[in-house]
Design a protein around this motif. Structure first.
Motif, short mmCIF file in Angstrom:
data_model
loop_
_atom_site.label_atom_id
_atom_site.label_comp_id
_atom_site.label_asym_id
_atom_site.label_seq_id
_atom_site.Cartn_x
_atom_site.Cartn_y
_atom_site.Cartn_z
N HIS A 167 2.33 1.84 -14.73
CA HIS A 167 3.02 1.42 -13.52
C HIS A 167 2.08 1.46 -12.30
O HIS A 167 2.03 0.52 -11.51
CB HIS A 167 4.24 2.33 -13.29
N ALA A 168 1.32 2.55 -12.17
CA ALA A 168 0.40 2.68 -11.05
C ALA A 168 -0.71 1.62 -11.12
O ALA A 168 -1.11 1.07 -10.09
CB ALA A 168 -0.21 4.09 -11.03
N GLN A 169 -1.19 1.32 -12.32
CA GLN A 169 -2.23 0.29 -12.48
C GLN A 169 -1.71 -1.08 -12.04
O GLN A 169 -2.42 -1.83 -11.39
CB GLN A 169 -2.70 0.22 -13.93
N LYS A 170 -0.48 -1.41 -12.42
CA LYS A 170 0.11 -2.69 -12.02
C LYS A 170 0.20 -2.78 -10.50
O LYS A 170 -0.10 -3.82 -9.91
CB LYS A 170 1.49 -2.88 -12.65
N ALA A 171 0.61 -1.69 -9.85
CA ALA A 171 0.71 -1.68 -8.39
C ALA A 171 -0.67 -1.84 -7.75
O ALA A 171 -0.82 -2.58 -6.77
CB ALA A 171 1.38 -0.40 -7.92
N ALA A 172 -1.67 -1.19 -8.30
CA ALA A 172 -3.03 -1.29 -7.77
C ALA A 172 -3.58 -2.70 -7.91
O ALA A 172 -4.16 -3.25 -6.98
CB ALA A 172 -3.95 -0.29 -8.46
N VAL A 173 -3.39 -3.30 -9.06
CA VAL A 173 -3.86 -4.67 -9.29
C VAL A 173 -3.15 -5.63 -8.34
O VAL A 173 -3.79 -6.51 -7.74
CB VAL A 173 -3.65 -5.09 -10.77
N ALA A 174 -1.86 -5.46 -8.15
CA ALA A 174 -1.11 -6.32 -7.23
C ALA A 174 -1.66 -6.20 -5.81
O ALA A 174 -1.82 -7.20 -5.10
CB ALA A 174 0.38 -5.98 -7.26
N CYS A 175 -1.99 -4.97 -5.40
CA CYS A 175 -2.56 -4.76 -4.06
C CYS A 175 -3.91 -5.46 -3.93
O CYS A 175 -4.16 -6.15 -2.94
CB CYS A 175 -2.72 -3.28 -3.77
N PHE A 176 -4.79 -5.26 -4.89
CA PHE A 176 -6.10 -5.90 -4.83
C PHE A 176 -5.98 -7.42 -4.81
O PHE A 176 -6.67 -8.10 -4.05
CB PHE A 176 -6.98 -5.47 -6.01
N GLU A 177 -5.12 -7.98 -5.64
CA GLU A 177 -4.95 -9.43 -5.66
C GLU A 177 -4.41 -9.94 -4.33
O GLU A 177 -4.85 -10.96 -3.82
CB GLU A 177 -4.02 -9.82 -6.81
N TYR A 178 -3.46 -9.22 -3.76
CA TYR A 178 -2.89 -9.61 -2.47
C TYR A 178 -3.95 -9.56 -1.38
O TYR A 178 -4.07 -10.48 -0.58
CB TYR A 178 -1.72 -8.70 -2.11
N LEU A 189 0.83 -1.21 0.00
CA LEU A 189 0.00 0.00 0.00
C LEU A 189 0.86 1.26 0.00
O LEU A 189 0.54 2.23 -0.68
CB LEU A 189 -0.95 0.00 1.19
N ARG A 190 1.97 1.23 0.72
CA ARG A 190 2.88 2.38 0.71
C ARG A 190 3.45 2.58 -0.69
O ARG A 190 3.57 3.72 -1.17
CB ARG A 190 4.01 2.17 1.70
N ASP A 191 3.83 1.48 -1.34
CA ASP A 191 4.34 1.57 -2.71
C ASP A 191 3.30 2.15 -3.65
O ASP A 191 3.61 2.97 -4.51
CB ASP A 191 4.81 0.20 -3.20
N LEU A 192 2.06 1.71 -3.50
CA LEU A 192 0.98 2.21 -4.35
C LEU A 192 0.76 3.71 -4.14
O LEU A 192 0.65 4.47 -5.10
CB LEU A 192 -0.32 1.45 -4.09
N VAL A 193 0.72 4.12 -2.89
CA VAL A 193 0.54 5.54 -2.60
C VAL A 193 1.69 6.35 -3.18
O VAL A 193 1.50 7.42 -3.76
CB VAL A 193 0.39 5.78 -1.08
N SER A 194 2.89 5.84 -3.06
CA SER A 194 4.06 6.51 -3.62
C SER A 194 3.92 6.66 -5.13
O SER A 194 4.21 7.72 -5.69
CB SER A 194 5.32 5.73 -3.29
N ASP A 195 3.45 5.60 -5.80
CA ASP A 195 3.24 5.66 -7.25
C ASP A 195 2.20 6.72 -7.61
O ASP A 195 2.37 7.49 -8.56
CB ASP A 195 2.78 4.31 -7.79
#
Length: 72
Positions: free
Chosen positions: A40-51, A12-18
Motif C-alpha cells: 500500500h505504501a509503495q503504491k502511494a509513493a509511486v503515485a506521488c512520484f508520477e504526479y 504527500l499527506r496521504d503518503l506520510v500517513s501510510d
C-alpha cells in the motif's frame, strides 16, 4: 494556492500517513500484515512520484541537476 499544488499536498499527506501506519515489529509481528502495508505504501509513493514528474517537470529538472552535482 493552485489546484496542482493542493492535489500534491494531499498526496504527500496521504503518503506520510501510510508511512506512519507501518506495523511495529514486536512479539506479535505478522509478516502478512507488513506485506499488505508495504504494498500500500509503495503504491502511494509511486503515485506521488508520477504526479510530481507529470505536474512539476521544471522542479524535477532542477532537483536532478542538484543531485548530479553531488556526484561530480
Amino acid at each position: 494556492m493552485d489546484k496542482k499544488t493542493k492535489e500534491c499536498i494531499q498526496m504527500l499527506r496521504d503518503l506520510v500517513s501510510d508511512v506512519q501506519g507501518a506495523p511495529f515489529p514486536g512479539e506479535n509481528f505478522e509478516p502478512e500484515l507488513y506485506s499488505i502495508w508495504y504494498e500500500h505504501a509503495q503504491k502511494a509513493a509511486v503515485a506521488c512520484f508520477e504526479y510530481l514528474d507529470e505536474n512539476f517537470p521544471k522542479e524535477k529538472s532542477e532537483l536532478d541537476k542538484s543531485i548530479n552535482k553531488l556526484f561530480d
